[in-house]
Design an enzyme around this catalytic site. Structure first.
Site, PDB file in Angstrom:
ATOM      1  N   SER A  53       0.731  -1.223   0.226  1.00  0.00           N
ATOM      2  CA  SER A  53       0.010  -0.327   0.002  1.00  0.00           C
ATOM      3  C   SER A  53       0.737   0.771   0.207  1.00  0.00           C
ATOM      4  CB  SER A  53      -0.771   0.156   1.056  1.00  0.00           C
ATOM      5  OG  SER A  53       0.353   0.334   2.520  1.00  0.00           O
ATOM      6  N   LYS A  54       0.122   2.077  -0.653  1.00  0.00           N
ATOM      7  CA  LYS A  54       0.947   3.811  -0.450  1.00  0.00           C
ATOM      8  C   LYS A  54       1.850   4.381   0.945  1.00  0.00           C
ATOM      9  CE  LYS A  54      -3.125   5.076  -2.207  1.00  0.00           C
ATOM     10  NZ  LYS A  54      -3.620   6.287  -3.140  1.00  0.00           N
ATOM     11  N   ARG A  55       1.189   4.203   1.930  1.00  0.00           N
ATOM     12  CA  ARG A  55       1.914   4.306   2.740  1.00  0.00           C
ATOM     13  C   ARG A  55       2.740   3.560   3.216  1.00  0.00           C
ATOM     14  NH1 ARG A  55      -1.567   2.433   7.090  1.00  0.00           N
ATOM     15  NH2 ARG A  55      -3.064   1.435   5.540  1.00  0.00           N
ATOM     16  N   LYS A  56       3.327   1.888   2.939  1.00  0.00           N
ATOM     17  CA  LYS A  56       4.261   1.530   3.560  1.00  0.00           C
ATOM     18  C   LYS A  56       5.421   1.549   2.190  1.00  0.00           C
ATOM     19  CE  LYS A  56       2.905  -0.542   7.052  1.00  0.00           C
ATOM     20  NZ  LYS A  56       1.723  -1.734   7.213  1.00  0.00           N
TER      21      LYS A  56
END
Ligand code: GLU
Length: 475
Positions: free
Chosen positions: A258-261
């Protein structure tokens, strides 16, 4: 008997700015499987969800594929026998097929308002009916003839799939084996919306059939859509393609990528100076293993050894650190002149970092072992282009020493790395300083940085005048 040509496809939806790294992975496997079988790789744009449509996204998706060298045989901008390859240009087809299903009682018209549907859903949720489903009000209320007449008179309607009751719907996934679903848990899907646009399920089946796709290779998240699509294939009496659901890529902590990680947009990888061939090589290791256990191999070799059956469906970890390592290996195995060209090309996009060919060529042997991606070049080598404007070490207390360095280097007759090294080593000894400390001071004085390519060679490249000038600037 001639063998049926393998035809694979990716069907991205232009709902984001760019291609997700997971979609590039799917594209790679589709590409490789087609090439392996001397088949064709097709791109179709699925743009029927107008609420999520992002203008310009289609062009970016196609460009992303080309940037990674995944050239397609048929697609929106290259054409092909089965076009158009953009769903919004095929609307009349879906409508025709949807009404064919209505005629044959595999589907029915539904006139329920949004309000009724949401009240129904709410009621079912209150009664803990799982999963909530359409109650077939319109199917029970109107005969087919009545419904068709109402529709013709202008009453807005959707077409719903009539999912058969009490059936097991199963299919064989090429890497996961048999997967079964209970038809009672499947809602009567909307196939055609009241605005005449198809939903994903109808459009994907109609197009995969008309485009003669015989391998549907896509992400795991589409498994639950497959039984609905199988029902459509059965209703139309069309051959069912082979299905392959690829594992979802995971972050190192095993959560879904995901974009966050992790950076997820493919253009980020190119902007960071990863090489397309290294990224594809790394993606190919996601769930697949080379029969000889190799980790580094070309796309051509991948095509040779690839086998869908060797894909492990358990979520592979996409690890940026490992990708960097692999990218570094690609850089090291490249001829110097190729690396030079790639670096020049890469920095063309940065207006403030215009590099000249001959200087880059000289620095390549110094940094080739050190850089992992093209963007590392500037980290190590910016001092070749610009004098330091700050220093990673406070040089004030070393002024006397730097003056001595300056004088010795001024007298140096031949400006070569060896001569510079010998002269400076002698000075360090005379001054009773450790070699490490001495050269760190010289390094920072010349480059501003504590981490650089080998110093003597760098100084040779910078030239005598420039090095002396830089020393003068700090005393
Ligand atoms: N349009 C779907 C997507 O956005 C395609 C799914 C499929 O491959 O069937 O990925």
């Amino acid at each position: 008997m001639s063998k049926v040509q393998v035809r694979t496809r990716i069907a991205p939806s232009p709902t984001g700015q760019e291609m997700h790294i997971g979609n590039l992975y799917t594209a790679l496997i589709n590409f490789v499987w087609a090439k392996k079988n001397k088949g064709r790789f097709i791109v179709r744009i699925e743009d029927t969800d107008r609420t999520r449509y992002v203008p310009g996204s289609e062009q970016r998706l196609l460009q992303n594929l080309k940037d990674f060298g995944l050239f397609y045989d048929e697609g929106p901008d290259v054409g092909g026998e089965f076009g158009p390859y953009v769903q919004s240009q095929r609307l009349s087809l879906y409508k025709k097929y949807a009404f064919e299903l209505v005629e044959q009682d595999f589907a029915y018209l539904c006139f329920c308002s949004q309000q009724r549907l949401s009240e129904l859903r709410q009621k079912q949720q209150e009664q803990k009916i799982m999963p909530p489903k359409y109650d077939r009000f319109c199917l029970k209320t109107y005969s087919k003839q009545q419904a068709l007449e109402l529709y013709k008179s202008g009453k807005p309607a959707v077409v719903r799939l009539k999912v058969p009751e009490d059936q097991v719907i199963d299919f064989v996934d090429e890497i996961r084996g048999k997967i079964s679903f209970d038809s009672n848990l499947i809602d009567d899907q909307v196939l055609l919306k009241s605005d005449g646009y198809p939903t994903y399920h109808l459009a994907v089946v109609v197009d995969d059939y008309l485009m003669k796709i015989n391998y549907v290779i896509r992400a795991e998240e589409w498994i639950s859509s497959t039984p609905k699509q199988i029902l459509l294939y059965r209703a139309f009496n069309w051959p069912v393609p082979k299905f392959v659901h690829l594992p979802v890529l995971r972050n190192p902590d095993r959560s879904k990528l995901s974009k966050r990680k992790n950076p997820v947009w493919v253009s980020w990888y190119l902007q960071e100076g990863f090489l397309p061939e290294a990224v594809l090589n790394y993606l190919s290791l996601m769930g697949f293993s080379h029969p000889e256990g190799k980790e580094i191999f070309s796309l051509k070799e991948l095509i040779k050894v690839f086998d869908i059956k060797r894909i492990n469906p358990v979520g592979p970890v996409f690890d940026l650190v490992k990708l960097e390592w692999l990218n570094g290996e690609y850089i090291r195995s490249m001829p110097d002149s190729v690396l030079k060209d790639k670096i020049i090309l890469y920095y063309k996009n940065f207006k403030d970092k215009q590099l000249d060919q001959s200087l880059v060529a000289k620095t390549i042997p110094l940094i080739k072992e050190r850089i992992k991606k093209l963007s590392d070049y500037w980290f190590y080598c910016s001092f070749f282009w610009q004098r330091p404007d700050n220093y990673q070490l406070d040089l004030k207390s070393y002024k006397d020493l730097i003056l001595k360095m300056l004088s010795r280097l001024t007298d140096l007759s031949e400006w070569t790395a060896d001569n510079i090294g010998n002269e400076m080593t002698n000075l360090a000894k005379q001054e009773g300083l450790s070699i490490g400390k001495f050269f760190m001071i010289l390094r920072v004085a010349i480059t501003g940085q504590k981490i650089t390519p080998p110093l003597n060679e760098s100084m040779e490249i910078l030239g005598k005048d420039e090095c002396l000038e830089r020393l003068r600037l700090v005393v």
